[in-house]
Design a protein around this motif. Structure first.
Motif, PDB file in Angstrom:
ATOM      1  N   SER A   1       7.398  11.766  50.704  1.00  0.00           N
ATOM      2  CA  SER A   1       8.353  11.852  49.590  1.00  0.00           C
ATOM      3  C   SER A   1       7.718  12.568  48.394  1.00  0.00           C
ATOM      4  O   SER A   1       8.422  13.170  47.587  1.00  0.00           O
ATOM      5  CB  SER A   1       8.784  10.453  49.158  1.00  0.00           C
ATOM      6  OG  SER A   1       7.732   9.836  48.437  1.00  0.00           O
ATOM      7  N   GLY A   2       6.423  12.464  48.255  1.00  0.00           N
ATOM      8  CA  GLY A   2       5.720  13.114  47.146  1.00  0.00           C
ATOM      9  C   GLY A   2       5.987  12.477  45.786  1.00  0.00           C
ATOM     10  O   GLY A   2       5.647  13.048  44.752  1.00  0.00           O
ATOM     11  N   LEU A   3       6.578  11.281  45.779  1.00  0.00           N
ATOM     12  CA  LEU A   3       6.880  10.619  44.503  1.00  0.00           C
ATOM     13  C   LEU A   3       5.596  10.198  43.796  1.00  0.00           C
ATOM     14  O   LEU A   3       4.668   9.687  44.429  1.00  0.00           O
ATOM     15  CB  LEU A   3       7.723   9.363  44.741  1.00  0.00           C
ATOM     16  CG  LEU A   3       9.212   9.509  45.018  1.00  0.00           C
ATOM     17  CD1 LEU A   3       9.850   8.129  45.111  1.00  0.00           C
ATOM     18  CD2 LEU A   3       9.887  10.340  43.929  1.00  0.00           C
TER      19      LEU A   3
ATOM     20  N   THR B   1       7.687   5.660  41.726  1.00  0.00           N
ATOM     21  CA  THR B   1       7.839   4.596  42.733  1.00  0.00           C
ATOM     22  C   THR B   1       8.105   3.258  42.043  1.00  0.00           C
ATOM     23  O   THR B   1       8.968   2.490  42.474  1.00  0.00           O
ATOM     24  CB  THR B   1       6.566   4.517  43.610  1.00  0.00           C
ATOM     25  OG1 THR B   1       6.483   5.716  44.380  1.00  0.00           O
ATOM     26  CG2 THR B   1       6.591   3.328  44.546  1.00  0.00           C
ATOM     27  N   GLU B   2       7.363   2.990  40.970  1.00  0.00           N
ATOM     28  CA  GLU B   2       7.584   1.732  40.226  1.00  0.00           C
ATOM     29  C   GLU B   2       9.000   1.658  39.685  1.00  0.00           C
ATOM     30  O   GLU B   2       9.671   0.629  39.791  1.00  0.00           O
ATOM     31  CB  GLU B   2       6.596   1.622  39.051  1.00  0.00           C
ATOM     32  CG  GLU B   2       5.238   1.125  39.473  1.00  0.00           C
ATOM     33  CD  GLU B   2       4.317   0.856  38.279  1.00  0.00           C
ATOM     34  OE1 GLU B   2       4.799   0.367  37.232  1.00  0.00           O
ATOM     35  OE2 GLU B   2       3.122   1.173  38.400  1.00  0.00           O
ATOM     36  N   THR B   3       9.465   2.763  39.104  1.00  0.00           N
ATOM     37  CA  THR B   3      10.827   2.794  38.544  1.00  0.00           C
ATOM     38  C   THR B   3      11.852   2.574  39.648  1.00  0.00           C
ATOM     39  O   THR B   3      12.782   1.794  39.510  1.00  0.00           O
ATOM     40  CB  THR B   3      11.086   4.167  37.872  1.00  0.00           C
ATOM     41  OG1 THR B   3      10.000   4.427  36.995  1.00  0.00           O
ATOM     42  CG2 THR B   3      12.382   4.195  37.113  1.00  0.00           C
TER      43      THR B   3
END
Ligand code: IYR
Length: 226
Positions: A14-16, A21-23
């Motif tokens: 995903s490359g996030l 990711t936390e959000t």
């Protein structure tokens, strides 16, 4: 060691960023907490393409040996829905009038359920999810090829389906008319399929209400080992 006969391809991540990711995780926690099982449906139509997209989202679920041992029967045909309702209500009448013990009936009182299932005709779609306990061999139809962890696999697909329905702004009910063998005959399903869940899908009725019940807290459902 991987067998070189079989091909592997790069995984596309995903490359996030970690902050994103936390959000997203917090957002999912809030959004999914709003999911409810509905028994009061509107007859407002839902396009077939939406149902196909949601089923295919669910059909990306992991499964034992990637056998994908499920069939989603998508029913909007009014005559079939009426037949399913009639058969389900016949069984449920017996359940509520003697087959379910008093303790079970008491546990259900907070949900306001009874033997009548009008939503089976009102909801624009009912999805009958079947588990496929084996596959007929392509070469030798008398041979049965096993599927693996069928219940776990179909359970995962069902969970993803319910989540997809919620994310798309629709509602569902996880319904298990009992016994539900009649679904195989009404829908003419093959011998290797067993009914797993019946899931009405659509919009909530304008005046829909849901039981005021609570979900368990993080402390109750998580045991941390850090
Ligand atoms: N199958 C019945 C009874 C029922 C059982 C459980 I466990 C529920 O969570 C809800 C209903 C019915 O559909 O009414």
């Amino acid at each position: 060691m991987a067998d070189s006969t079989y091909k592997f391809i790069p995984y596309v991540s995903s490359g996030l960023a970690p902050a994103e990711t936390e959000t997203r995780a917090r957002q999912l926690r809030l959004e999914w907490a709003a999911r409810r099982s509905l028994r009061m449906f509107s007859s407002r139509p839902v396009p077939r393409s939406v149902i196909e997209d949601l089923i295919m989202a669910a059909s990306s679920a992991p499964s034992g040996a990637n056998k994908q041992p499920w069939t989603f029967c998508a029913v909007s045909n009014p005559a079939l829905k009426a037949q399913i309702r009639e058969a389900a209500e016949k069984e449920e009448y017996e359940n509520y009038h003697g087959r379910m013990p008093g303790e079970w009936l008491q546990d259900l009182r907070q949900f306001g359920t009874d033997w009548q299932k009008p939503f089976l005709e009102i909801a624009p779609w009912i999805i009958v999810l079947f588990k496929r306990i084996y596959e007929k061999d392509d070469q030798d139809p008398s041979k049965k090829n096993n599927n693996y962890y069928v219940t776990e696999s179909v359970g995962l697909a069902a969970g993803m389906f319910l989540t997809a329905i919620h994310q798309a702004g629709l509602v569902s009910l996880t319904h298990t008319p009992s016994p539900m063998n009649f679904l195989g005959s009404v829908l003419g399903r093959p011998e290797n399929e067993r009914p797993f869940l019946l899931i009405p899908v659509g919009y909530a009725a304008d005046d829909a209400v849901v039981p005021a019940i609570q979900r368990k807290s993080a402390e109750e459902v998580i045991a941390w080992y850090e």
